[in-house]
Design a protein around this motif. Structure first.
Motif, PDB file in Angstrom:
ATOM      1  N   GLU A   1      -1.987   0.764   5.225  1.00  0.00           N
ATOM      2  CA  GLU A   1      -1.232   0.662   6.487  1.00  0.00           C
ATOM      3  C   GLU A   1      -0.222   1.793   6.605  1.00  0.00           C
ATOM      4  O   GLU A   1       0.003   2.344   7.679  1.00  0.00           O
ATOM      5  N   VAL A   2       0.413   2.111   5.460  1.00  0.00           N
ATOM      6  CA  VAL A   2       1.407   3.186   5.473  1.00  0.00           C
ATOM      7  C   VAL A   2       0.754   4.491   5.907  1.00  0.00           C
ATOM      8  O   VAL A   2       1.262   5.205   6.780  1.00  0.00           O
ATOM      9  N   ILE A   3      -0.396   4.755   5.302  1.00  0.00           N
ATOM     10  CA  ILE A   3      -1.060   6.026   5.593  1.00  0.00           C
ATOM     11  C   ILE A   3      -1.589   6.040   7.027  1.00  0.00           C
ATOM     12  O   ILE A   3      -1.442   7.027   7.744  1.00  0.00           O
ATOM     13  N   ALA A   4      -2.172   4.920   7.449  1.00  0.00           N
ATOM     14  CA  ALA A   4      -2.692   4.863   8.820  1.00  0.00           C
ATOM     15  C   ALA A   4      -1.565   5.096   9.819  1.00  0.00           C
ATOM     16  O   ALA A   4      -1.709   5.844  10.789  1.00  0.00           O
ATOM     17  N   ARG A   5      -0.402   4.486   9.556  1.00  0.00           N
ATOM     18  CA  ARG A   5       0.742   4.666  10.438  1.00  0.00           C
ATOM     19  C   ARG A   5       1.184   6.133  10.443  1.00  0.00           C
ATOM     20  O   ARG A   5       1.504   6.707  11.482  1.00  0.00           O
ATOM     21  N   PHE A   6       1.154   6.712   9.242  1.00  0.00           N
ATOM     22  CA  PHE A   6       1.563   8.114   9.133  1.00  0.00           C
ATOM     23  C   PHE A   6       0.638   9.016   9.945  1.00  0.00           C
ATOM     24  O   PHE A   6       1.088   9.897  10.673  1.00  0.00           O
TER      25      PHE A   6
ATOM     26  N   LEU B   1       1.389  17.898   6.207  1.00  0.00           N
ATOM     27  CA  LEU B   1       2.235  17.035   7.041  1.00  0.00           C
ATOM     28  C   LEU B   1       3.338  16.397   6.222  1.00  0.00           C
ATOM     29  O   LEU B   1       4.386  16.038   6.752  1.00  0.00           O
ATOM     30  N   ALA B   2       3.091  16.204   4.935  1.00  0.00           N
ATOM     31  CA  ALA B   2       4.127  15.633   4.075  1.00  0.00           C
ATOM     32  C   ALA B   2       3.851  16.076   2.659  1.00  0.00           C
ATOM     33  O   ALA B   2       2.704  16.282   2.278  1.00  0.00           O
ATOM     34  N   ASP B   3       4.897  16.236   1.877  1.00  0.00           N
ATOM     35  CA  ASP B   3       4.768  16.625   0.475  1.00  0.00           C
ATOM     36  C   ASP B   3       5.936  15.973  -0.243  1.00  0.00           C
ATOM     37  O   ASP B   3       7.048  16.482  -0.210  1.00  0.00           O
ATOM     38  N   SER B   4       5.683  14.799  -0.839  1.00  0.00           N
ATOM     39  CA  SER B   4       6.795  14.050  -1.415  1.00  0.00           C
ATOM     40  C   SER B   4       6.249  13.000  -2.375  1.00  0.00           C
ATOM     41  O   SER B   4       5.058  12.731  -2.375  1.00  0.00           O
ATOM     42  N   PRO B   5       7.128  12.370  -3.194  1.00  0.00           N
ATOM     43  CA  PRO B   5       6.672  11.205  -3.958  1.00  0.00           C
ATOM     44  C   PRO B   5       6.204  10.132  -2.981  1.00  0.00           C
ATOM     45  O   PRO B   5       6.711  10.048  -1.859  1.00  0.00           O
ATOM     46  N   PHE B   6       5.243   9.314  -3.407  1.00  0.00           N
ATOM     47  CA  PHE B   6       4.691   8.352  -2.469  1.00  0.00           C
ATOM     48  C   PHE B   6       5.744   7.385  -1.945  1.00  0.00           C
ATOM     49  O   PHE B   6       5.749   7.025  -0.763  1.00  0.00           O
ATOM     50  N   GLU B   7       6.670   6.951  -2.808  1.00  0.00           N
ATOM     51  CA  GLU B   7       7.689   5.990  -2.368  1.00  0.00           C
ATOM     52  C   GLU B   7       8.552   6.560  -1.249  1.00  0.00           C
ATOM     53  O   GLU B   7       8.976   5.838  -0.353  1.00  0.00           O
ATOM     54  N   THR B   8       8.821   7.847  -1.311  1.00  0.00           N
ATOM     55  CA  THR B   8       9.593   8.477  -0.239  1.00  0.00           C
ATOM     56  C   THR B   8       8.813   8.419   1.068  1.00  0.00           C
ATOM     57  O   THR B   8       9.355   8.115   2.135  1.00  0.00           O
ATOM     58  N   LEU B   9       7.518   8.687   0.956  1.00  0.00           N
ATOM     59  CA  LEU B   9       6.664   8.632   2.141  1.00  0.00           C
ATOM     60  C   LEU B   9       6.689   7.233   2.743  1.00  0.00           C
ATOM     61  O   LEU B   9       6.869   7.043   3.948  1.00  0.00           O
ATOM     62  N   ARG B  10       6.558   6.247   1.876  1.00  0.00           N
ATOM     63  CA  ARG B  10       6.551   4.872   2.343  1.00  0.00           C
ATOM     64  C   ARG B  10       7.880   4.538   3.034  1.00  0.00           C
ATOM     65  O   ARG B  10       7.890   3.975   4.131  1.00  0.00           O
TER      66      ARG B  10
ATOM     67  N   PHE C   1      -3.971  14.288  -3.060  1.00  0.00           N
ATOM     68  CA  PHE C   1      -4.170  15.113  -1.880  1.00  0.00           C
ATOM     69  C   PHE C   1      -4.915  14.232  -0.893  1.00  0.00           C
ATOM     70  O   PHE C   1      -6.069  13.885  -1.122  1.00  0.00           O
ATOM     71  N   ILE C   2      -4.254  13.814   0.183  1.00  0.00           N
ATOM     72  CA  ILE C   2      -4.929  12.889   1.089  1.00  0.00           C
ATOM     73  C   ILE C   2      -4.896  13.394   2.520  1.00  0.00           C
ATOM     74  O   ILE C   2      -4.098  14.263   2.872  1.00  0.00           O
ATOM     75  N   GLY C   3      -5.760  12.838   3.318  1.00  0.00           N
ATOM     76  CA  GLY C   3      -5.834  13.233   4.719  1.00  0.00           C
ATOM     77  C   GLY C   3      -7.130  12.711   5.276  1.00  0.00           C
ATOM     78  O   GLY C   3      -8.050  12.419   4.518  1.00  0.00           O
ATOM     79  N   PRO C   4      -7.218  12.568   6.599  1.00  0.00           N
ATOM     80  CA  PRO C   4      -8.466  12.068   7.179  1.00  0.00           C
ATOM     81  C   PRO C   4      -9.610  13.063   6.957  1.00  0.00           C
ATOM     82  O   PRO C   4      -9.374  14.205   6.594  1.00  0.00           O
TER      83      PRO C   4
ATOM     84  N   ALA D   1      -0.660   8.980  -8.577  1.00  0.00           N
ATOM     85  CA  ALA D   1       0.001  10.210  -8.163  1.00  0.00           C
ATOM     86  C   ALA D   1       1.522  10.057  -8.133  1.00  0.00           C
ATOM     87  O   ALA D   1       2.039   9.141  -7.519  1.00  0.00           O
ATOM     88  N   GLN D   2       2.170  10.983  -8.811  1.00  0.00           N
ATOM     89  CA  GLN D   2       3.628  11.038  -8.690  1.00  0.00           C
ATOM     90  C   GLN D   2       3.990  11.647  -7.348  1.00  0.00           C
ATOM     91  O   GLN D   2       5.001  11.335  -6.750  1.00  0.00           O
ATOM     92  N   ARG D   3       3.136  12.543  -6.919  1.00  0.00           N
ATOM     93  CA  ARG D   3       3.443  13.294  -5.723  1.00  0.00           C
ATOM     94  C   ARG D   3       2.223  13.277  -4.802  1.00  0.00           C
ATOM     95  O   ARG D   3       1.090  13.311  -5.279  1.00  0.00           O
ATOM     96  N   VAL D   4       2.489  13.230  -3.517  1.00  0.00           N
ATOM     97  CA  VAL D   4       1.400  13.155  -2.550  1.00  0.00           C
ATOM     98  C   VAL D   4       1.563  14.251  -1.509  1.00  0.00           C
ATOM     99  O   VAL D   4       2.663  14.468  -1.004  1.00  0.00           O
ATOM    100  N   ILE D   5       0.479  14.949  -1.234  1.00  0.00           N
ATOM    101  CA  ILE D   5       0.475  15.865  -0.096  1.00  0.00           C
ATOM    102  C   ILE D   5      -0.460  15.276   0.950  1.00  0.00           C
ATOM    103  O   ILE D   5      -1.606  14.935   0.641  1.00  0.00           O
ATOM    104  N   VAL D   6       0.054  15.100   2.158  1.00  0.00           N
ATOM    105  CA  VAL D   6      -0.798  14.629   3.244  1.00  0.00           C
ATOM    106  C   VAL D   6      -1.152  15.839   4.091  1.00  0.00           C
ATOM    107  O   VAL D   6      -0.275  16.594   4.512  1.00  0.00           O
ATOM    108  N   ILE D   7      -2.438  16.019   4.310  1.00  0.00           N
ATOM    109  CA  ILE D   7      -2.877  17.168   5.087  1.00  0.00           C
ATOM    110  C   ILE D   7      -3.583  16.660   6.345  1.00  0.00           C
ATOM    111  O   ILE D   7      -4.267  15.642   6.317  1.00  0.00           O
TER     112      ILE D   7
END
Lengths: 330, 267
Positions: A316-321, A236-245, A55-58, A224-230
């Motif tokens: 970098e991926v997360i910052a860009r997101f 804002l996103a709910d997917s496997p990390f590789e998909t997010l990337r 579960f990630i987010g600023p 994490a198999q799955r990541v939720i970005v809040i």
């Protein structure tokens, strides 16, 4: 039904505002001004038993608020929450006996008591049957390598030792779900690796559902198999990390060591990220510039010593997101 | 594992952590004994000058004081968690951890600390109580011992109620309100003198608002075999300590409202 079900969750805080200084404090007593802060706007997700969710987010995005609601500490203004078929905040005692919570920044053990005595007390608080307690404790002590610290008062432990003891403490009553709020914050590298290893084993071998918040993207990458970005109180996103990337930052990185001073390069769709003496770092999109073609072109034109292909760092991926969603620190 | 058993487990854990610094606990205990002795010195100085006040002697005052001070000393052993509640639990968010455990929050706060050093205050209070009783010639029949126990129990309920109320306010203020010390420590000072000495408004405050008079003045009259100079009926004197429990129950209403507020607003 999923183990954790969250639908249309909303939470607004009223924050009292006051002017600075003594006069402000006095004014605040008489006439309070309030500002409303929308912590969660519309959050929905579900989690099946045995999942490991990052579960990630600023800061200020709503992660803690969500964890607090899921663990029964806080009541939402609107929306549905069901955990193990129960509403956490109306059925608090039954709910909290089946969850474990670790806050990276706060201890749940007793500062002046030896670790083992804190464990004994927790077993009594959670009404763990003595035989089960001994079996759980021995297993956790072995898994978390706590043998050497059991007799030490908590205040004497290093941060890494303490965090391992905290995780054991949260699991003595065999919870189905483990909430980890920044469990690796402030830890040195070996302790981080140890915590990750333990969390992975608990999830794989014991089937404990894990919900993890962190700012350390290596935790996410490792676990994490799955990541939720809040962000801004929304998912804002709910997917496997590789998909997010792949969606956010599909580019590759190419680091080349040349035999001489790194040359000027101008190729379509290839960006120079950095230049240091004989080394260049290039960024490119493999869909438009196939990697073998790029390498072949460079090797043909220049004398190349070494080549390394990589992906952008997870930070970098997360910052860009966050940038894409305007979700920088609130 | 029932609640009482758990409280004892908490207390034994708390004692063990305090005994890591045994010198500190002993010194604090002696300190509490000596500082509270000063309370009595002030009364002694007063009576040494005037002999008697409205028929009350220093021995009577010692019994009033001893009863209320014993109640407070006993309360002080196990209410530390409520006393420091604002600063240690609400402000820091540590109350979250309390809510994360499958036990009542009040029980967990009782288990927060068992203050060993309070033995000093208790010893002083009991000493004053029994010396005073001997001076005025109280005969300790079984009835009176029971009445004394009941009075002290009511007093413990009242002081616990005050501390629960103090903690409840902290849900709104996030600070522990020092102003409550006026009611606890000040209450002991006020309750050591017979209510009949006070102006009507203050008397009424000590009967109807913070019923310290009900856990000291009235039942102590019964122990001293004295009728109430203000005319309360005889049956009321030994019944009055029940008001301590009424006060405690009302305090828990505020406590529960505070918890509801906490869970709807966060820390």
């Amino acid at each position: 039904m999923p183990q954790i079900l969250v639908e249309d969750l909303a939470k607004t805080y009223r924050v009292a505002e006051r002017d600075p200084g003594l006069l402000g404090a006095v004014k605040g007593l008489v006439h309070r001004r309030h500002r409303t802060v929308e912590a969660l706007r519309d959050v929905s997700f579900c989690l099946e038993a045995g999942e490991l969710l990052g579960f990630i987010g600023p800061n200020g995005a709503g992660k803690s608020t969500t964890i607090k609601i899921l663990s029964g500490i806080l009541k939402p203004d609107a929306g549905t929450v069901m955990v193990n078929g129960r509403v956490p905040f109306t059925d608090r005692i039954a709910h909290v006996s089946k969850i474990g919570v670790v806050f990276g920044q706060r201890t749940q053990l007793w500062w002046d008591l030896p670790v083992s005595e804190g464990f004994d007390l927790l077993a009594d608080i959670y009404r763990v049957e003595p035989a089960r307690y001994r079996a759980n404790r021995d297993e956790l002590v072995a898994l978390l390598r706590l043998e050497r610290v059991l007799d030490q008062p908590v205040r004497q432990l290093s941060l890494g030792q303490r965090m391992r003891a905290e995780i054991a403490a949260a699991l003595l009553h065999e919870p189905d779900i483990l909430f980890l709020d920044e469990p690796t914050i402030g830890l040195d590298a070996p302790s981080k690796l140890a915590v990750r290893e333990v969390v992975r084993r608990l999830n794989r071998e014991r089937g404990v559902t894990v919900l993890l918040t962190t700012h350390d993207m290596h935790d996410i990458e490792a676990l994490a198999q799955r990541v939720i970005v809040i962000g801004h109180g929304q998912v804002l996103a709910d997917s496997p990390f590789e998909t997010l990337r792949a969606n956010v930052l599909a580019e590759r990185r190419l680091v080349i060591d040349f035999a001489h001073e790194a040359p000027e390069i101008s190729m379509a769709d290839v960006e120079i990220r950095s230049r240091q003496g004989q080394t260049l770092e290039l960024a490119f999109d493999p869909a438009r510039t196939p990697t073998p073609n790029l390498i072949a072109a460079l090797a043909a034109a220049h004398e190349v010593v070494d080549i390394h292909v990589g992906e952008p760092a997870i930070e970098e991926v997360i910052a860009r997101f966050y940038d894409l969603h305007g979700a920088g620190e609130a | 594992m029932n609640s009482l058993h758990l409280i004892l487990r908490y207390f034994s854990a708390s004692l063990r952590s305090q005994l890591q610094y045994p010198g500190s606990a002993v010194m604090l205990g002696i300190g509490a004994f000596l500082t509270t002795i000063i309370d009595m010195l002030a009364a002694w100085a007063l009576f040494d000058r005037f002999g008697q006040v409205q028929g009350w002697s220093l021995g009577h005052i010692a019994v009033f004081y001893g009863v209320v001070s014993t109640s407070f000393a006993l309360t002080d052993f196990f209410t530390r968690g409520f006393d420091v509640f604002g600063g240690e639990f609400v402000k820091t968010g540590a109350f979250d951890r309390i809510l994360l455990r499958p036990r009542s929050p009040a029980l967990q706060l009782v288990g927060y600390e068992f203050r060993l050093s309070r033995f000093g205050r208790l010893a002083q209070a009991l000493l004053v109580l029994f010396v005073g009783a001997a001076v005025v010639g109280v005969e300790w029949s079984p009835d009176k011992v029971l009445l004394l126990a009941w009075t002290i129990t009511g007093g413990v309920a009242l002081f616990t109620g005050l501390l629960v109320l103090q903690a409840s306010f902290a849900f709104w203020t996030t600070e522990s309100l020092e102003v409550f010390n006026v009611l606890t420590y000040g209450g002991i000072q006020a309750a050591q003198f017979p209510l009949s000495l006070y102006a009507a408004w203050f008397r009424n405050f000590l009967i109807f608002v913070v019923p310290l008079g009900c856990v000291a003045y009235y039942p102590v009259l019964a122990i001293l075999d004295q009728p109430d100079p203000l005319g309360a009926p005889d049956w009321w004197l030994p019944t009055a300590p029940a008001m301590g429990f009424v006060f405690l129950n009302l305090s828990f209403l505020a406590w529960r409202a505070g918890i509801r507020r906490y869970t709807s607003t966060g820390s």
